[in-house]
Write an enzyme that holds these catalytic residues in place. Structure first.
Site, PDB file in Angstrom:
ATOM      1  N   ARG A 150      13.861  18.793 -46.370  1.00 24.01           N
ATOM      2  CA  ARG A 150      15.148  19.353 -46.763  1.00 24.01           C
ATOM      3  C   ARG A 150      15.186  19.579 -48.271  1.00 24.01           C
ATOM      4  O   ARG A 150      14.802  18.712 -49.043  1.00 24.01           O
ATOM      5  CB  ARG A 150      16.245  18.373 -46.383  1.00 24.01           C
ATOM      6  CG  ARG A 150      17.632  18.933 -46.616  1.00 24.01           C
ATOM      7  CD  ARG A 150      18.599  18.020 -45.970  1.00 24.01           C
ATOM      8  NE  ARG A 150      19.944  18.512 -45.995  1.00 24.01           N
ATOM      9  CZ  ARG A 150      20.876  18.029 -45.189  1.00 24.01           C
ATOM     10  NH1 ARG A 150      20.585  17.089 -44.332  1.00 24.01           N
ATOM     11  NH2 ARG A 150      22.100  18.479 -45.250  1.00 24.01           N
ATOM     12  N   GLU A 152      15.533  24.145 -45.227  1.00 20.87           N
ATOM     13  CA  GLU A 152      14.372  23.333 -44.899  1.00 20.87           C
ATOM     14  C   GLU A 152      13.132  24.111 -45.331  1.00 20.87           C
ATOM     15  O   GLU A 152      12.957  25.264 -44.934  1.00 20.87           O
ATOM     16  CB  GLU A 152      14.369  23.078 -43.382  1.00 20.87           C
ATOM     17  CG  GLU A 152      13.394  22.047 -42.913  1.00 20.87           C
ATOM     18  CD  GLU A 152      13.920  20.609 -42.961  1.00 20.87           C
ATOM     19  OE1 GLU A 152      15.015  20.365 -43.491  1.00 20.87           O
ATOM     20  OE2 GLU A 152      13.197  19.715 -42.477  1.00 20.87           O
ATOM     21  N   GLU A 154      21.191  25.775 -34.057  1.00 24.49           N
ATOM     22  CA  GLU A 154      20.212  26.287 -35.022  1.00 24.49           C
ATOM     23  C   GLU A 154      18.865  25.660 -34.749  1.00 24.49           C
ATOM     24  O   GLU A 154      18.794  24.543 -34.226  1.00 24.49           O
ATOM     25  CB  GLU A 154      20.624  25.883 -36.444  1.00 24.49           C
ATOM     26  CG  GLU A 154      21.816  26.614 -36.962  1.00 24.49           C
ATOM     27  CD  GLU A 154      22.160  26.216 -38.395  1.00 24.49           C
ATOM     28  OE1 GLU A 154      21.592  25.218 -38.910  1.00 24.49           O
ATOM     29  OE2 GLU A 154      23.004  26.888 -38.992  1.00 24.49           O
ATOM     30  N   LYS A 173      21.955  16.408 -33.776  1.00 26.97           N
ATOM     31  CA  LYS A 173      20.554  16.800 -33.591  1.00 26.97           C
ATOM     32  C   LYS A 173      20.128  16.542 -32.154  1.00 26.97           C
ATOM     33  O   LYS A 173      20.545  15.564 -31.532  1.00 26.97           O
ATOM     34  CB  LYS A 173      19.633  16.105 -34.594  1.00 26.97           C
ATOM     35  CG  LYS A 173      19.689  14.622 -34.587  1.00 26.97           C
ATOM     36  CD  LYS A 173      18.871  14.039 -35.739  1.00 26.97           C
ATOM     37  CE  LYS A 173      19.139  12.565 -35.879  1.00 26.97           C
ATOM     38  NZ  LYS A 173      18.606  11.978 -37.094  1.00 26.97           N
ATOM     39  N   ARG A 230      15.880  15.544 -50.214  1.00 33.44           N
ATOM     40  CA  ARG A 230      16.948  14.761 -49.589  1.00 33.44           C
ATOM     41  C   ARG A 230      17.194  13.447 -50.325  1.00 33.44           C
ATOM     42  O   ARG A 230      18.299  12.952 -50.397  1.00 33.44           O
ATOM     43  CB  ARG A 230      16.493  14.509 -48.154  1.00 33.44           C
ATOM     44  CG  ARG A 230      17.364  13.654 -47.367  1.00 33.44           C
ATOM     45  CD  ARG A 230      16.817  13.594 -45.969  1.00 33.44           C
ATOM     46  NE  ARG A 230      17.535  12.567 -45.277  1.00 33.44           N
ATOM     47  CZ  ARG A 230      17.656  12.477 -43.972  1.00 33.44           C
ATOM     48  NH1 ARG A 230      17.067  13.349 -43.206  1.00 33.44           N
ATOM     49  NH2 ARG A 230      18.326  11.502 -43.432  1.00 33.44           N
ATOM     50  N   LYS A 277      15.905  23.388 -35.395  1.00 30.64           N
ATOM     51  CA  LYS A 277      15.686  22.194 -36.237  1.00 30.64           C
ATOM     52  C   LYS A 277      14.211  22.167 -36.587  1.00 30.64           C
ATOM     53  O   LYS A 277      13.357  21.990 -35.712  1.00 30.64           O
ATOM     54  CB  LYS A 277      16.095  20.909 -35.521  1.00 30.64           C
ATOM     55  CG  LYS A 277      15.944  19.687 -36.417  1.00 30.64           C
ATOM     56  CD  LYS A 277      16.406  18.427 -35.730  1.00 30.64           C
ATOM     57  CE  LYS A 277      16.536  17.256 -36.695  1.00 30.64           C
ATOM     58  NZ  LYS A 277      15.318  16.922 -37.428  1.00 30.64           N
ATOM     59  N   PHE A 313      20.164  27.014 -44.543  1.00 32.02           N
ATOM     60  CA  PHE A 313      21.145  26.774 -43.488  1.00 32.02           C
ATOM     61  C   PHE A 313      22.550  26.434 -43.978  1.00 32.02           C
ATOM     62  O   PHE A 313      23.474  26.295 -43.182  1.00 32.02           O
ATOM     63  CB  PHE A 313      20.657  25.741 -42.469  1.00 32.02           C
ATOM     64  CG  PHE A 313      20.245  24.405 -43.031  1.00 32.02           C
ATOM     65  CD1 PHE A 313      21.171  23.529 -43.544  1.00 32.02           C
ATOM     66  CD2 PHE A 313      18.910  24.026 -43.009  1.00 32.02           C
ATOM     67  CE1 PHE A 313      20.787  22.298 -44.038  1.00 32.02           C
ATOM     68  CE2 PHE A 313      18.510  22.793 -43.498  1.00 32.02           C
ATOM     69  CZ  PHE A 313      19.452  21.919 -44.020  1.00 32.02           C
ATOM     70  N   ARG A 360      27.450  11.026 -42.156  1.00 40.61           N
ATOM     71  CA  ARG A 360      26.809  11.285 -40.857  1.00 40.61           C
ATOM     72  C   ARG A 360      27.927  11.350 -39.825  1.00 40.61           C
ATOM     73  O   ARG A 360      28.581  10.350 -39.559  1.00 40.61           O
ATOM     74  CB  ARG A 360      25.838  10.150 -40.524  1.00 40.61           C
ATOM     75  CG  ARG A 360      25.013  10.398 -39.270  1.00 40.61           C
ATOM     76  CD  ARG A 360      24.193   9.189 -38.909  1.00 40.61           C
ATOM     77  NE  ARG A 360      23.206   8.829 -39.914  1.00 40.61           N
ATOM     78  CZ  ARG A 360      22.038   9.444 -40.081  1.00 40.61           C
ATOM     79  NH1 ARG A 360      21.720  10.451 -39.316  1.00 40.61           N
ATOM     80  NH2 ARG A 360      21.204   9.055 -41.010  1.00 40.61           N
TER      81      ARG A 360
HETATM   82  P1  AMP Z   1      16.505  13.625 -39.102  1.00 39.18           P
HETATM   83  O1  AMP Z   1      15.602  13.596 -40.305  1.00 39.18           O
HETATM   84  O2  AMP Z   1      15.772  13.522 -37.809  1.00 39.18           O
HETATM   85  O3  AMP Z   1      17.659  12.670 -39.240  1.00 39.18           O
HETATM   86  O4  AMP Z   1      17.182  15.084 -39.029  1.00 39.18           O
HETATM   87  C1  AMP Z   1      17.963  15.612 -40.065  1.00 39.18           C
HETATM   88  C2  AMP Z   1      17.115  16.545 -40.901  1.00 39.18           C
HETATM   89  O5  AMP Z   1      16.732  17.706 -40.165  1.00 39.18           O
HETATM   90  C3  AMP Z   1      17.855  17.161 -42.074  1.00 39.18           C
HETATM   91  O6  AMP Z   1      17.953  16.265 -43.159  1.00 39.18           O
HETATM   92  C4  AMP Z   1      16.998  18.370 -42.402  1.00 39.18           C
HETATM   93  O7  AMP Z   1      15.936  17.973 -43.255  1.00 39.18           O
HETATM   94  C5  AMP Z   1      16.362  18.732 -41.075  1.00 39.18           C
HETATM   95  N1  AMP Z   1      16.776  20.041 -40.546  1.00 39.18           N
HETATM   96  C6  AMP Z   1      15.954  20.909 -39.928  1.00 39.18           C
HETATM   97  N2  AMP Z   1      16.616  22.000 -39.508  1.00 39.18           N
HETATM   98  C7  AMP Z   1      17.919  21.844 -39.867  1.00 39.18           C
HETATM   99  C8  AMP Z   1      19.092  22.626 -39.699  1.00 39.18           C
HETATM  100  N3  AMP Z   1      19.086  23.790 -39.056  1.00 39.18           N
HETATM  101  N4  AMP Z   1      20.257  22.136 -40.203  1.00 39.18           N
HETATM  102  C9  AMP Z   1      20.284  20.936 -40.832  1.00 39.18           C
HETATM  103  N5  AMP Z   1      19.191  20.152 -41.014  1.00 39.18           N
HETATM  104  C10 AMP Z   1      18.023  20.594 -40.529  1.00 39.18           C
END
Ligand code: AMP
Length: 584
Positions: A258, A302, A251, A424, A273, A253, A342, A418
C-alpha cells in the site's frame, strides 16, 4: 530538563511487566517536561528521532560504539567485545564498565535532554569521508558527561535497541492523562494522530495550547495519514450481509504494497502503510506520476509487481527486491511495478476524507482519465447480488489478485480505523478454509534434533488495540525452511528481552525466550479451537478458555509491511471463530 531523569524513568520502565505501571511512569515524566523537551521525550521514548515518516537512522555500527566505549572506560576493545558476546547488549556492558568512572572526569557537564537529542541528530546527519571519526567524537562527548545509567540508555538509543515496550496507544493514554487529566480524551488525540502521524507534535500542542487545537489538526501534504483498514468476511454471503443492503463496490484486492502518494506542484513523495518514506525505491512511479497534470493531492493505491509477458500481478514477495538500499536502479529495471489507485484523501487544497467513497472515486477518475502503463485505477464494479460478487472474484483470481475488497459507497475515509465500511474477502474463503492471519512473534522455544542451536517453535500473538496488548494464540514450528528459520532467528536476535514483554498477556504459559513484539509473520490454519493454554479472547467465549489455532503453519511470508500493532485483532479472530461454529 536533565537526561538523568529520563534515564531513571527508562530504567524503571525496562524493569516493569505491567502496562499500568508503564503508563504511570510515562505520565510522571511527561508532567515534568517543558515545552522545549516534550516532543523530544516522546520521540526518545519511541527510540526515534522524529515522527515515523521522517525518522532519521543513526547508522552507527556496533564496532564504532565498542570503540567509543573503550575510550570512555579505559577497557580494551577486545575486553569489551568479550563482555558484549556474553551479555548481547552494549548498553548493559556500558552500565557495568562505567560504574566507577566519575571520580576521574574533571570537565563534567550535566547532560540535558535537548543536548542528547541534538547530538543524536548530529550523528544521524554525518556522512562521507571522516564520518566514523566524527561519530566517535559525538558519542564520546555524550559518554564523557554521563553516569553509567545515562550511558546505558544513550548507547541503546544509538544502536536502536531501547526496548521499553511502549506502543502508540500507551503513549496516547499517557499524553491524555498528563495534559487533560483524563484518559477518555485519548479518542480525540487518536483522531489527531491518525491524520498527522506525529505523537511528539500532538503532545507539544496540548502542552502549550488546548484540546481544541489538537482536535482541529488538518490533513496536510507530505505528512502521511494513517491508513483506513478493512474488516474481513468469510464468504460473499457474509460480506454482503455485513453491508446490510447498502450500495457497495467490489474492487480487486491486490497483493502488493500500500502506498500513499503526496503531490504538490513541486514534489512527489511516497509513504508505505507503516509511514516509511519510500520515494527513492519507486522513482519510476514518481516520474510517471509527474506526467499527470493535476492539482495538489493525496491519493492511495497498491503498488504491485507485474509479469511483463502476461501483464498479470505477481505476489508480494517479488516487490521485496525494491526494498534494497543499494543497486536500487537495477531493481527498478528488473522488477517492473505498477500503481493501482483506489482512493483520494486530499485534492486541490481540500480535505476530501468526509466525502462519500463513490464521490472520491469519481474525482480520482477525472484525474486519471487517460491510459497510462504504470498508473491505473483499480478495477471495480458495483455489486448487489452474491452471484455478481462470486463472478467478480473468479475474474480477480484469474488476474493474480488475492481476492476482493468490498466498499460501502457512502462511507467517508476513516483514517486509522478498521470498520465494516471496507470488507476484505480473500480467495481462501472460497475453499471454506480459514484465512491466513498475520501474527506477532512474542516468544520462542529452543529447537531440538535438527534444530538444536536454533529456535524450534515460535509463540505467536494477536493484537487488541483497546488494551494495546498482545494475546497469545498458538506455537508454530511448521512451514519453515532452514533458510527462512535462519533469517527469522537472526532478525529476532535484536528483539530479545529478559522477561515477558509488558504488553504481552501469555497467562501461565512459559517459554525459553521472550521478544519485544516486532516481527509479524503470516500463518495459515484450518481451524480455531478453544484452549486453556492461550489467552486470545480469554474468558470472553468460555470461562478459563481462550482461542487457539489448530495445526498452524507458516506460509513463508514475513509481513515486513506490517508493524506488530497491525497484526490480526482479537475481534477479527472471534468473528472467524463464531462464523466457523455456524458453518458446522
Ligand atoms: P490486509 O493486509 O490483508 O489486512 O488487507 C488490507 C490491505 O490490502 C490494504 O492495506 C492494502 O494494502 C491492500 N489492498 C489491495 N487492494 C486494495 C483495494 N482495492 N482497496 C484497499 N486496499 C487494498
Amino acid at each position: 530538563m536533565y537526561f538523568s531523569e529520563l534515564a531513571e524513568t527508562f530504567e524503571k520502565m525496562e524493569k516493569t511487566s505491567s502496562r499500568l505501571e508503564l503508563t504511570d511512569y510515562l505520565v510522571h515524566v511527561l508532567k515534568r517536561s517543558t515545552i522545549q523537551t516534550i516532543d523530544k521525550i516522546i520521540y526518545l521514548i519511541q527510540g526515534k528521532l522524529g515522527p515515523d515518516y521522517q525518522s532519521k537512522e543513526l547508522g552507527v555500527a556496533e564496532r564504532v560504539v565498542i570503540k567509543s566505549l573503550a575510550l570512555a572506560s579505559g577497557y580494551s576493545v577486545k575486553d569489551i567485545q568479550i563482555k558484549y558476546n556474553k551479555s548481547g547488549d552494549l548498553g548493559d556492558v556500558a552500565y557495568d564498565l562505567l560504574k566507577n568512572k566519575f571520580q576521574t572526569t574533571l570537565s563534567y557537564e550535566k547532560l540535558t535532554i535537548e543536548k542528547v537529542y541534538e547530538t543524536l541528530i548530529k550523528i544521524s546527519k554525518v556522512s562521507g569521508a571522516g564520518s566514523i571519526d566524527l561519530k566517535l567524537k559525538y558519542i564520546n562527548s555524550l559518554l564523557n558527561n554521563s553516569t553509567n545509567l545515562e550511558s546505558k540508555f544513550i548507547l541503546k538509543l544509538i544502536l536502536g535497541n531501547l526496548r521499553l515496550g511502549i506502543a502508540d496507544f500507551t503513549i496516547l493514554d499517557a499524553i491524555s492523562i498528563s495534559f487533560t487529566g483524563e484518559k477518555k480524551n485519548r479518542k480525540i488525540l487518536e483522531r489527531a494522530y491518525n491524520v498527522s502521524s506525529d505523537l511528539g507534535n500532538i503532545a507539544r500542542l496540548l502542552f502549550g495550547g488546548s484540546l481544541n487545537e489538537v482536535e482541529s489538526i488538518p490533513i496536510s501534504l507530505f505528512i502521511p495519514v494513517r491508513p483506513m483498514l478493512a474488516e474481513r468476511a468469510s464468504d460473499a454471503n457474509d460480506a454482503l450481509k455485513k453491508m446490510s443492503g447498502k450500495i457497495c463496490y467490489a474492487e480487486y484486492k491486490i497483493d502488493g504494497e500500500r502506498i500513499q502518494i503526496h503531490k504538490s506542484d513541486k514534489k512527489i513523495e511516497l509513504f508505505t502503510r507503516s509511514l516509511e518514506n519510500v520515494t527513492n525505491n519507486f522513482s519510476d512511479i514518481v516520474n510517471e506520476f509527474k506526467k499527470i497534470n493535476t492539482k495538489d493531492l493525496i491519493a492511495e493505491g497498491e503498488i504491485v509487481s507485474i509479469d511483463i509477458q502476461t501483464g498479470k500481478f505477481l505476489p508480494f514477495q517479488s516487490l521485496m527486491h525494491r526494498r534494497r538500499k543499494y543497486k536500487i536502479d537495477e531493481a527498478i529495471k528488473d522488477y517492473p511495478v505498477i500503481l493501482n489507485l483506489f482512493d483520494l484523501l486530499f485534492y486541490d487544497n481540500e480535505d476530501k476524507t468526509n466525502l462519500p467513497f463513490f464521490k472520491r472515486r469519481r474525482i480520482l477518475e477525472e484525474i486519471i482519465s487517460f491510459e497510462n502503463e504504470k498508473i491505473k485505477l483499480i478495477t471495480q464494479t458495483k455489486v448487489t447480488e452474491i452471484e455478481e460478487l462470486d463472478k467478480f472474484m473468479v475474474k480477480a483470481i484469474e488476474e493474480g489478485c488475492e481476492g476482493l475488497m468490498l466498499k460501502n459507497s457512502e462511507s467517508p475515509y476513516r483514517a486509522g480505523a478498521r470498520e465494516w465500511a471496507w470488507i476484505k474477502l480473500k480467495k481462501e474463503y472460497s475453499n471454506k478454509l480459514l484465512d491466513t492471519l498475520d501474527l506477532a512473534i512474542v516468544g520462542a522455544a529452543h529447537g531440538k534434533g535438527r534444530r538444536v542451536g536454533n529456535y524450534g517453535a515460535f509463540l505467536l500473538a494477536a493484537y487488541e488495540p483497546e488494551e494495546d496488548t498482545f494475546f497469545t494464540i498458538c506455537k508454530v514450528g511448521t512451514g519453515f525452511t532452514d533458510e527462512i528459520l535462519e533469517e527469522i532467528s537472526k532478525r529476532l536476535k535484536q528483539h530479545v528481552i529478559k522477561n515477558k514483554h509488558p504488553r504481552v498477556n501469555s497467562g501461565e504459559l512459559k517459554i525459553d525466550v521472550w521478544f519485544e513484539p516486532k516481527l509479524v509473520i503470516e500463518i495459515f490454519s484450518p481451524e480455531i479451537t478453544l484452549s486453556p493454554l492461550y489467552t486470545t479472547s480469554i474468558n470472553r467465549i468460555k470461562k478459563g478458555y481462550g482461542l487457539a489455532l489448530r495445526f498452524p503453519k507458516f506460509t513463508g511470508k514475513i509481513r515486513d509491511d506490517k508493524n506488530a500493532e497491525d497484526s490480526t485483532t482479537i475481534t477479527e479472530i472471534e468473528n472467524i471463530y463464531k462464523k466457523q461454529l455456524k458453518s458446522i
